[in-house]
Design a protein around this motif. Structure first.
Motif, PDB file in Angstrom:
ATOM      1  N   TYR A 151       7.369   5.323  12.077  1.00 34.07           N
ATOM      2  CA  TYR A 151       6.160   5.715  11.345  1.00 34.07           C
ATOM      3  C   TYR A 151       5.666   4.554  10.491  1.00 34.07           C
ATOM      4  N   TRP A 152       6.543   3.969   9.705  1.00 35.65           N
ATOM      5  CA  TRP A 152       6.181   2.932   8.739  1.00 35.65           C
ATOM      6  C   TRP A 152       5.646   1.671   9.426  1.00 35.65           C
ATOM      7  N   THR A 153       6.226   1.305  10.561  1.00 36.38           N
ATOM      8  CA  THR A 153       5.863   0.037  11.202  1.00 36.38           C
ATOM      9  C   THR A 153       4.891   0.185  12.366  1.00 36.38           C
ATOM     10  N   LYS A 154       4.691   1.399  12.890  1.00 35.10           N
ATOM     11  CA  LYS A 154       3.844   1.567  14.077  1.00 35.10           C
ATOM     12  C   LYS A 154       2.622   2.448  13.857  1.00 35.10           C
ATOM     13  N   TYR A 155       2.654   3.341  12.882  1.00 32.92           N
ATOM     14  CA  TYR A 155       1.521   4.234  12.655  1.00 32.92           C
ATOM     15  C   TYR A 155       0.283   3.399  12.327  1.00 32.92           C
ATOM     16  N   ASP A 156      -0.850   3.758  12.885  1.00 31.02           N
ATOM     17  CA  ASP A 156      -2.076   2.982  12.708  1.00 31.02           C
ATOM     18  C   ASP A 156      -2.776   3.368  11.403  1.00 31.02           C
ATOM     19  N   PHE A 157      -2.238   2.889  10.287  1.00 33.39           N
ATOM     20  CA  PHE A 157      -2.809   3.183   8.979  1.00 33.39           C
ATOM     21  C   PHE A 157      -4.238   2.667   8.864  1.00 33.39           C
ATOM     22  N   PHE A 201      -7.197   5.209   7.465  1.00 37.57           N
ATOM     23  CA  PHE A 201      -7.454   5.130   6.035  1.00 37.57           C
ATOM     24  C   PHE A 201      -8.092   3.790   5.714  1.00 37.57           C
ATOM     25  N   SER A 202      -8.922   3.761   4.667  1.00 37.70           N
ATOM     26  CA  SER A 202      -9.473   2.477   4.245  1.00 37.70           C
ATOM     27  C   SER A 202      -8.327   1.615   3.738  1.00 37.70           C
ATOM     28  N   ARG A 203      -8.410   0.335   3.946  1.00 35.96           N
ATOM     29  CA  ARG A 203      -7.301  -0.562   3.604  1.00 35.96           C
ATOM     30  C   ARG A 203      -6.938  -0.534   2.131  1.00 35.96           C
ATOM     31  N   MET A 204      -7.918  -0.588   1.265  1.00 40.96           N
ATOM     32  CA  MET A 204      -7.583  -0.612  -0.157  1.00 40.96           C
ATOM     33  C   MET A 204      -7.004   0.717  -0.622  1.00 40.96           C
ATOM     34  N   MET A 205      -7.521   1.822  -0.079  1.00 39.21           N
ATOM     35  CA  MET A 205      -6.961   3.111  -0.459  1.00 39.21           C
ATOM     36  C   MET A 205      -5.501   3.157  -0.037  1.00 39.21           C
ATOM     37  N   LEU A 206      -5.243   2.727   1.184  1.00 44.62           N
ATOM     38  CA  LEU A 206      -3.885   2.771   1.677  1.00 44.62           C
ATOM     39  C   LEU A 206      -2.978   1.867   0.862  1.00 44.62           C
ATOM     40  N   ALA A 207      -3.325   0.617   0.779  1.00 43.30           N
ATOM     41  CA  ALA A 207      -2.437  -0.349   0.133  1.00 43.30           C
ATOM     42  C   ALA A 207      -2.238  -0.031  -1.336  1.00 43.30           C
ATOM     43  N   THR A 255      -3.745   7.118  -7.856  1.00 45.34           N
ATOM     44  CA  THR A 255      -3.512   7.858  -6.608  1.00 45.34           C
ATOM     45  C   THR A 255      -4.660   8.802  -6.274  1.00 45.34           C
ATOM     46  N   TYR A 256      -5.694   8.786  -7.053  1.00 45.33           N
ATOM     47  CA  TYR A 256      -6.816   9.722  -6.927  1.00 45.33           C
ATOM     48  C   TYR A 256      -7.316   9.937  -5.488  1.00 45.33           C
ATOM     49  N   PRO A 257      -7.578   8.874  -4.695  1.00 46.36           N
ATOM     50  CA  PRO A 257      -8.137   9.076  -3.354  1.00 46.36           C
ATOM     51  C   PRO A 257      -7.220   9.837  -2.385  1.00 46.36           C
ATOM     52  N   LEU A 258      -5.926   9.792  -2.622  1.00 45.86           N
ATOM     53  CA  LEU A 258      -5.004  10.455  -1.695  1.00 45.86           C
ATOM     54  C   LEU A 258      -5.113  11.973  -1.733  1.00 45.86           C
ATOM     55  N   TYR A 259      -5.609  12.514  -2.819  1.00 46.40           N
ATOM     56  CA  TYR A 259      -5.673  13.965  -2.952  1.00 46.40           C
ATOM     57  C   TYR A 259      -6.831  14.574  -2.175  1.00 46.40           C
ATOM     58  N   ALA A 286      10.735  -2.541   1.851  1.00 45.23           N
ATOM     59  CA  ALA A 286      10.036  -2.471   3.137  1.00 45.23           C
ATOM     60  C   ALA A 286       8.517  -2.498   3.058  1.00 45.23           C
ATOM     61  N   ILE A 287       7.953  -2.691   1.882  1.00 41.99           N
ATOM     62  CA  ILE A 287       6.494  -2.602   1.759  1.00 41.99           C
ATOM     63  C   ILE A 287       5.790  -3.636   2.649  1.00 41.99           C
ATOM     64  N   GLU A 288       6.356  -4.822   2.792  1.00 46.06           N
ATOM     65  CA  GLU A 288       5.719  -5.850   3.612  1.00 46.06           C
ATOM     66  C   GLU A 288       5.758  -5.532   5.102  1.00 46.06           C
ATOM     67  N   THR A 289       6.620  -4.610   5.521  1.00 41.72           N
ATOM     68  CA  THR A 289       6.711  -4.269   6.944  1.00 41.72           C
ATOM     69  C   THR A 289       5.808  -3.102   7.332  1.00 41.72           C
ATOM     70  N   MET A 290       5.095  -2.558   6.363  1.00 44.74           N
ATOM     71  CA  MET A 290       4.170  -1.452   6.639  1.00 44.74           C
ATOM     72  C   MET A 290       3.106  -1.917   7.633  1.00 44.74           C
ATOM     73  N   ASN A 291       2.795  -1.096   8.610  1.00 49.47           N
ATOM     74  CA  ASN A 291       1.828  -1.473   9.640  1.00 49.47           C
ATOM     75  C   ASN A 291       0.424  -1.534   9.063  1.00 49.47           C
ATOM     76  N   GLY A 292      -0.173  -2.681   9.137  1.00 49.58           N
ATOM     77  CA  GLY A 292      -1.535  -2.882   8.677  1.00 49.58           C
ATOM     78  C   GLY A 292      -1.925  -4.327   8.903  1.00 49.58           C
ATOM     79  N   LYS A 293      -3.144  -4.543   9.354  1.00 48.33           N
ATOM     80  CA  LYS A 293      -3.585  -5.897   9.707  1.00 48.33           C
ATOM     81  C   LYS A 293      -3.545  -6.853   8.526  1.00 48.33           C
ATOM     82  N   ASN A 294      -3.945  -6.395   7.367  1.00 46.97           N
ATOM     83  CA  ASN A 294      -4.052  -7.279   6.206  1.00 46.97           C
ATOM     84  C   ASN A 294      -3.124  -6.877   5.070  1.00 46.97           C
ATOM     85  N   ILE A 295      -2.056  -6.174   5.376  1.00 49.25           N
ATOM     86  CA  ILE A 295      -1.207  -5.639   4.316  1.00 49.25           C
ATOM     87  C   ILE A 295      -0.611  -6.754   3.457  1.00 49.25           C
TER      88      ILE A 295
END
Length: 170
Positions: A37-43, A47-53, A80-84, A137-146
């Motif tokens: 999930y952490w490394t392959k899910y297409d975040f 989700f918008s990149r800034m919201m996710l990160a 965390t406002y946008p996640l709700y 593991a935060i740096e291994t989260m799947n995302g193009k610009n993480i």
């Protein structure tokens, strides 16, 4: 692996990866699923990149600094406002993976931009896993610009550390 049977219907076929997965014990299976999930899910697509990160990272920090059973509600500071609302699927993912329980709003007919999550209530596993994901593991989260986004966020947090409320543990 997806294939078709003799009647032309879609079926799943066994693969070497499935066979090796079946050989794992329950704990190893959980770690494998969380890692996938952490490394392959297409975040990025969901989700918008800034919201996710930013918001997802902050949510994991809130979870890791909480105690089991403590309700984590939407903050008015924007951490965390946008996640709700828009990011509600992330809460469902965390609940599915056993990080805790959701407290949903009473109105299940909300618009997509309205809140659907009232609170997230982490358990011991969720607290421990959040600490690991944030610290190791935060740096291994799947995302193009993480990597770029996390670097920018670290600089932002360092520069504005005096403006973060003292009850927030970053």
């Amino acid at each position: 692996m997806k294939a078709t049977n003799e009647k032309g219907k879609a079926v799943l076929t066994k693969t070497p990866v499935l066979e090796s997965y079946r050989q794992l014990n329950l704990h190893e299976k959980y770690i494998y699923l969380l890692q996938t999930y952490w490394t392959k899910y297409d975040f990025d697509s969901n989700f918008s990149r800034m919201m996710l990160a930013n918001s997802f990272r902050n949510l994991l920090i809130f979870i890791s600094n909480s105690v089991a059973g403590q309700r984590i509600v939407k903050d008015n500071d924007g951490y965390t406002y946008p996640l709700y609302s828009e990011g509600a699927p992330i809460f469902h993912h965390l609940e599915f993976m056993g990080f805790g329980e959701l407290e949903l709003t009473d109105d299940d007919a909300k618009e997509s931009c309205e809140d659907s999550i009232r609170a997230f209530i982490p358990n011991e596993l969720g607290i421990y896993a959040s600490r690991f994901l944030i610290s190791e593991a935060i740096e291994t989260m799947n995302g193009k610009n993480i990597g770029f986004i996390l670097t920018a966020l670290r600089l932002l947090i360092i520069c504005s550390s005096t403006s973060i409320p003292s009850d927030r543990h970053y």
